[in-house]
Design a protein around this motif. Sequence first.
Motif, PDB file in Angstrom:
ATOM      1  N   LEU A   4       0.664  -1.061  -0.179  1.00  0.00           N
ATOM      2  CA  LEU A   4      -0.132   0.129  -0.150  1.00  0.00           C
ATOM      3  C   LEU A   4       0.440   1.421  -0.082  1.00  0.00           C
ATOM      4  O   LEU A   4       0.104   2.466   0.015  1.00  0.00           O
ATOM      5  N   THR A   5       1.923   0.854  -0.049  1.00  0.00           N
ATOM      6  CA  THR A   5       2.558   2.430  -0.192  1.00  0.00           C
ATOM      7  C   THR A   5       2.794   3.052  -0.972  1.00  0.00           C
ATOM      8  O   THR A   5       3.220   2.569  -2.155  1.00  0.00           O
ATOM      9  N   TYR A   6       2.573   4.785  -0.848  1.00  0.00           N
ATOM     10  CA  TYR A   6       2.139   5.012  -2.495  1.00  0.00           C
ATOM     11  C   TYR A   6       3.466   6.219  -2.419  1.00  0.00           C
ATOM     12  O   TYR A   6       4.579   6.633  -1.740  1.00  0.00           O
ATOM     13  N   MET A   7       3.988   5.467  -4.241  1.00  0.00           N
ATOM     14  CA  MET A   7       5.502   6.025  -4.313  1.00  0.00           C
ATOM     15  C   MET A   7       5.626   7.022  -5.204  1.00  0.00           C
ATOM     16  O   MET A   7       5.052   6.818  -6.295  1.00  0.00           O
ATOM     17  N   THR A  66     -10.696  10.642 -11.547  1.00  0.00           N
ATOM     18  CA  THR A  66     -10.804  10.892 -10.352  1.00  0.00           C
ATOM     19  C   THR A  66     -11.749   9.832  -9.420  1.00  0.00           C
ATOM     20  O   THR A  66     -11.352   9.002  -8.700  1.00  0.00           O
ATOM     21  N   LEU A  71     -11.092   7.096  -6.749  1.00  0.00           N
ATOM     22  CA  LEU A  71     -10.808   6.850  -5.674  1.00  0.00           C
ATOM     23  C   LEU A  71     -11.211   5.243  -4.977  1.00  0.00           C
ATOM     24  O   LEU A  71     -11.609   4.490  -3.838  1.00  0.00           O
ATOM     25  N   GLU A  90      -8.905   3.189  -5.329  1.00  0.00           N
ATOM     26  CA  GLU A  90      -8.527   2.548  -3.895  1.00  0.00           C
ATOM     27  C   GLU A  90      -8.650   1.619  -2.264  1.00  0.00           C
ATOM     28  O   GLU A  90      -8.430   1.025  -1.683  1.00  0.00           O
ATOM     29  N   LYS A  91     -10.076   2.014  -2.911  1.00  0.00           N
ATOM     30  CA  LYS A  91     -11.051   0.464  -1.420  1.00  0.00           C
ATOM     31  C   LYS A  91     -10.713  -0.679  -2.186  1.00  0.00           C
ATOM     32  O   LYS A  91     -10.840  -1.353  -1.119  1.00  0.00           O
ATOM     33  N   ARG A 128      -7.666  -1.847  -0.891  1.00  0.00           N
ATOM     34  CA  ARG A 128      -7.922  -2.075   0.455  1.00  0.00           C
ATOM     35  C   ARG A 128      -9.074  -3.234   0.757  1.00  0.00           C
ATOM     36  O   ARG A 128      -8.283  -3.386   2.102  1.00  0.00           O
TER      37      ARG A 128
END
Lengths: 304, 253, 433
Positions: free
Chosen positions: C257-260, C399, C403, C406-407, C410
């Motif tokens: 999950l690390t956003y780079m 956009t 989102l 991302e849900k 996760r």
Amino acid sequence: MSDIAPPRRRAARRREIRTTLIAWGFALPFTVLFAVFMAWPVAQSLVMSVTDMGIADLRTPFAVDFVGLDNFVALFHDERFLHSLTNTAYFVVVGVPLTIVGALAVATGVNSGITRLRTMFRVGFYIPVVTSIIAVATIWRFMLQPDGILNQLLGEVGITGPAWLQSTSLAMPVIIVMAAWRNMGTVMVIFLAALQGVPRDHLEAAMVDGASTWQRFRHITLPALRPVMLFACVITGVSYLQFFEEPYVMTQGGPLDATLSTTYYTFSQFGFGHYSYASAASYVLFVAILALTVLQFRLLRSED
Amino acid sequence: MLFPFVWMLVGSVKPDVEIRQVPATFLPQAPTLDNFVQLFDRLDFPRYFANSVIVAGTVTAGNALFSSMIGYALAKLEFMGKRLLFGLVIGMLMVPHVVTFIPLFIMVSNLGLINTLPGLILPFLVTPLGVFLMRQFIGGIPDELLEAAMIDGAGHVRIFWSIVMPLCRPALATLCILTFLGSWNSFLWPLVAALSDDMYTLPVALSLFAVGQNGTQYGLLMAGAVVIIMPVLVLFIALQRYFVEGIAFTGIK
Amino acid sequence: MHRRTAATSVIVVAALALAGCGRSETTTTEPSTSVEPSSTAAVVETDSIEGPLEVWAIGNEGELLPDLLTEFEETNPDVDVTVTAIPWEGYQDKLRTAVAGGQAPDVSMVGNPYAAVLAPTGGLDPVPTDLIAGDDFFEGSWDASIIDGISYAVPWYIDTRVIYYRTDLAEEAGLDQPTSWTELQDFTAGLQDAGAELGMYLQPSGNRNSLTLLPMVWQAGGDLVNEDKTEFTIDTDAWADAIAYYVSYFDQEISDLTYMQTGEYEPRFVNGDVGSFVSGPFDVAMVREQGGEGFDDVGLMTWPQQDGGDGPGTGYVGGGDLVVFEDTDNRDAAWGLVQWLTEPETQVEWFELSGDLPSNQAAWDDPALADDELVSVFGDQMDNAQALPGIATISEVLTAIDLELEKAVRGVVTPEEAAAAMQEEATSIGTGA
């Protein structure tokens, strides 16, 4: 009494008019600039919020239809908007006291403490304020990476640091701390200026009477600081309710909208061309700011 | 407290490759002034610096003067329309800035001031914040002082200039710092109000050269940030002794 | 007291401004995102152009463009071109405000597909299709700027994404180039076995993770909208499959999950923490620079197809486009410049100057591109690449997809739920058609 009243009243009226003219003379430069560059754009944007202006109307903003409170109603059915309001409230409720108390503590310390290094301390606390937000955000991001400096240091004492900016529960506290760190300097500067105005003879008298440092602080310094305290709370509250830069550069409102502020949401709505909707959102925020300011005035007003 | 700043200083003398390196290094392994050289080379630095100085300087001076003037009127004079004016000022303080952008741009454009220095300066020459600050401070000046002067025959202008302003030095110093800082670091308005790059201010220029579509040149950014901080710090150090001028409110004998 | 006066004051001032509003009967009753072109393809004369020309270009392109233009000015001595470089940050606000205030330049560069978003304002001049032919360009890039059948931008350079991987780790694990989704996942897992912490960096959140998902959707046979761009087609098996595939990388801990951001994953690639990632041409230079002397363990490969097969799976193409503004006082020179910039010869010169890949297909035949080893991988990917559809609401739709993705990543929603949610939101936003 009655036979000398008319001339006195006339003289009084003349003085009143004269004072009014002089006062407006003092106020004129501000009022003109204010009317042109602030009041008028605000008025236009307020009107925008009750129309249906969208991206296609950008070049002809007056050719739009009046839609009453439709935008506002839609806002209150908008989950993300409501979520942003909660986030903003969280930020303000924790951030404002943190910043104010911190700044007051620092200002008092710097004021009465180590005289030699005073300048250095003042400058030191002010530096976060002056640094550009992009540089600040870049640095904090680097430090907060899962394998970044903060976790490296924590690792030295045996703690496995979490992924700070990836956690929906930790991201906001991080942002709050960063904001407090950044803004403490401004408020500190204001408090420092105000501390100069605390009547020194009162403090000395109290000391002679045997009052402790805390008692002196509480009963003499704090009351004297009231007008400035009000000012500091109002400007910090107003500024924090509109917090934008920190989530914008650090987390882009994430993770999962955990750090989405109302201003950020409004900004992105402007970006999508929903001008009237975004205006309406701004005015909802305005109402919140108004409410908080009134509350602060009620609580902290001194008798001027 | 200062760690991020130190990190920035240190980063400004590191090449980009080292700044990005994982695991991160603290002290520069191969310190270089290249970032600074680039900063002055690629950017038309004198021009952007001059723009920033002129804009921020004028805004600060304007605010100091005009906000004090109206602050005095609001705090010490009774006149018609006083409540309305103060109400408007406070009201404006609370309106989120983001919403006024496009109308403000259109207004400035209609006045023919886009892409000019006045266009960058005028909208911010007075701020509600400044008015609020000065009103609060001036409000704290004891009325007796002013009344004494009036009895001596001084008019309001004289009182304002010779008595109130000197007493306000701490407040003025604060206002100057806050205003200068806000103006110096401002990005969004100078970005949209400048159409050609001879009107750019430092933050805009730095963003242009350091922040690309694909990645940021951190070294250049840090070097730029360090340089941009300097004038504000200098101003702060120069003014901060006024914060301690303590004679203002003690003892009206 | 203050509260009432403050509020009343604001409202009073506002009420004064209410006068004079309302759509006139003469404007059309189409929904507000429809477009009214001023004049479709006004006749443009580019033989003898003259006069001043204001050009805006963004970032690096803005810095380098003046060098390229010396030649243009030699061939057209009566034209006086001024290039203003504008920052990437906030350039969309800058363009929008400029259009609103009637202060737009003659020509500007925009990031693909921003022209479609700007078109509904009526501030863009339609492309004169007798002067510039859409067929010369990569189909997707050209189509991305078409609204209601009218083109609003000309692609200037393109940008496509391929997979970067550590060749030494691949060799160590004895891995062959993957030719299907399953093989790709095994490949990245294999990189982890060979020592990488993350087999593949897949963007979990933040701006435009949707652009990493989209190629997978296309590879699975799906798309964002239907043929005539009236409906979204997200609530489909293709999307559910693609999202499930994306999420599986996280479930199997090949990604985390690390956003780079750019600049953050390259160092980790170089030190072996990240085994592979998806990116465009610019990262070639950056990875080499980060790796320093002697680092050449970087390889590039095209996307695989979903179910296996020769040839690349569909990739994503973006890039930069050129627009001319409707308010321009020098339409002839403006389009003349755009035409010149998008001709094959100029495109090759620009590639040599800036590294930007040409949008004009003919330019790729030039040895400068055809003979470059790494560029050729991008060229291969371009054999099968798609761009975003030309819809005015594309920014907002992406956009919303960001989102929901991302849900899903996760685990907050299932892939099917995510697809359904994306469909719902996209539909409520509309295509602007």
